[in-house]
Motif scaffolding. Structure first.
Motif, short mmCIF file in Angstrom:
data_model
loop_
_atom_site.label_atom_id
_atom_site.label_comp_id
_atom_site.label_asym_id
_atom_site.label_seq_id
_atom_site.Cartn_x
_atom_site.Cartn_y
_atom_site.Cartn_z
N TYR A 21 15.42 -28.52 -20.39
CA TYR A 21 14.68 -28.17 -19.18
C TYR A 21 14.48 -29.43 -18.36
O TYR A 21 14.05 -30.47 -18.88
N HIS A 22 14.77 -29.34 -17.06
CA HIS A 22 14.79 -30.51 -16.19
C HIS A 22 13.65 -30.43 -15.17
O HIS A 22 13.65 -29.57 -14.29
N THR A 23 12.70 -31.34 -15.27
CA THR A 23 11.60 -31.40 -14.31
C THR A 23 12.11 -31.80 -12.93
O THR A 23 11.65 -31.28 -11.91
N PHE A 24 13.06 -32.73 -12.90
CA PHE A 24 13.66 -33.20 -11.65
C PHE A 24 15.16 -32.90 -11.66
O PHE A 24 15.75 -32.66 -12.72
N SER A 25 15.77 -32.94 -10.48
CA SER A 25 17.20 -32.67 -10.36
C SER A 25 17.98 -33.53 -11.35
O SER A 25 17.77 -34.74 -11.45
N PHE A 26 18.91 -32.87 -12.06
CA PHE A 26 19.65 -33.55 -13.11
C PHE A 26 20.90 -32.75 -13.43
O PHE A 26 20.84 -31.52 -13.56
N GLY A 27 22.04 -33.46 -13.57
CA GLY A 27 23.28 -32.77 -13.93
C GLY A 27 23.63 -31.72 -12.88
O GLY A 27 23.67 -32.00 -11.68
N GLN A 28 23.85 -30.48 -13.34
CA GLN A 28 24.22 -29.41 -12.42
C GLN A 28 23.03 -28.78 -11.73
O GLN A 28 23.20 -27.96 -10.83
N TYR A 29 21.82 -29.17 -12.14
CA TYR A 29 20.61 -28.66 -11.48
C TYR A 29 20.24 -29.58 -10.32
O TYR A 29 20.00 -30.78 -10.51
N TYR A 30 20.21 -29.00 -9.13
CA TYR A 30 19.87 -29.79 -7.94
C TYR A 30 18.84 -29.03 -7.11
O TYR A 30 19.05 -27.86 -6.74
N ASP A 31 17.72 -29.68 -6.85
CA ASP A 31 16.68 -29.13 -5.99
C ASP A 31 16.14 -30.28 -5.15
O ASP A 31 15.49 -31.18 -5.69
N PRO A 32 16.43 -30.30 -3.85
CA PRO A 32 15.99 -31.42 -3.01
C PRO A 32 14.48 -31.59 -2.96
O PRO A 32 13.98 -32.65 -2.60
#
Length: 235
Positions: A21-32
């Motif tokens: 689980y990613h708190t901040f954008s990481f790898g393929q998870y991107y949320d500006p």
């Protein structure tokens, strides 16, 4: 100001051997909207299956902190370090000019549950380095115990940034209070259990809060034991 980041809103990766689980954008998870907070760049909550892990890979110009919640993690790196990281341990790796490492779950029967944290250092090109310290639960029982700091001291890992990292184990109805100086911000991450923040916000495991423009942080335990990490940082 307190801005709540709910655990269920985090990014995630679900592989056969890893759930993350990613708190901040990481790898393929991107949320500006969630790239970082101050110098805090990554908080990944990882569950690694028995006998699995991350093969040898490289990092540069990052402070990497590993905090194990359950199980054990085997670490090896290109500096020649080899260790087992368990609950109560805090591991800091300065990637600096470049370092390679691997992380494996050495157990053949139990998963390992951990937090991996990345902090952007205050300078690039640092000499790679490694530290690991151990704390007893009693040192953190209803007390914010310093785990990492820019100022080197015994029993505390050195972080090459204006960040003080605290940990606390809260019993039911236990509490801690932390003053927040002017021009400082804080990030509170709930690793286990349920807490109440500043007598207003109820947070559970995986939840977090970005805190700014406050002079005091109050954390109260609720109906079960809890574990928290608190980052006090330069704004």
């Amino acid at each position: 100001m307190i801005d709540i980041r709910r655990g269920q809103e985090r990014g995630s990766a679900d592989l056969e051997w890893l759930k993350s689980y990613h708190t901040f954008s990481f790898g393929q998870y991107y949320d500006p909207r969630h790239m970082s907070f101050g110098p805090l760049r990554v908080i990944n909550e990882d569950f690694i299956q028995p006998g699995q892990g991350f093969g040898t890979h490289s990092h540069k110009n990052m402070e990497i902190i590993t905090y194990v919640l359950e199980g054990a993690l085997e670490h090896k790196d290109s500096l020649g370090n080899g260790s087992i990281v368990k609950p109560g341990d805090v591991q800091r790796m300065t990637a600096g000019t470049g370092i390679q490492h691997s992380e494996y779950n050495p157990s053949l029967s139990e998963p390992v549950h951990l937090l991996q944290i990345w902090i952007v250092p205050d300078a690039e090109g640092l000499e790679p380095g490694y530290e690991q310290v151990h704390l007893s639960i009693d040192q953190q029982r209803n007390h914010l115990h310093l785990l990492g700091s820019r100022n080197s001291q015994q029993g505390v890992v050195t972080i090459h940034q204006k960040v003080d990292l605290y940990g606390a184990q809260l019993s039911q109805q236990g509490s801690v209070v932390h003053p927040l100086s002017a021009h400082r911000i804080a990030w509170l991450h709930v690793a286990k259990g349920v807490i109440q923040l500043n007598e207003k916000h109820d947070l559970m495991a995986g939840d977090a809060a970005a805190i700014s423009d406050l002079h005091e942080i109050k954390v109260h335990g609720q109906s079960e034991d809890a574990e928290i990490l608190l980052f006090d940082m330069v704004a």
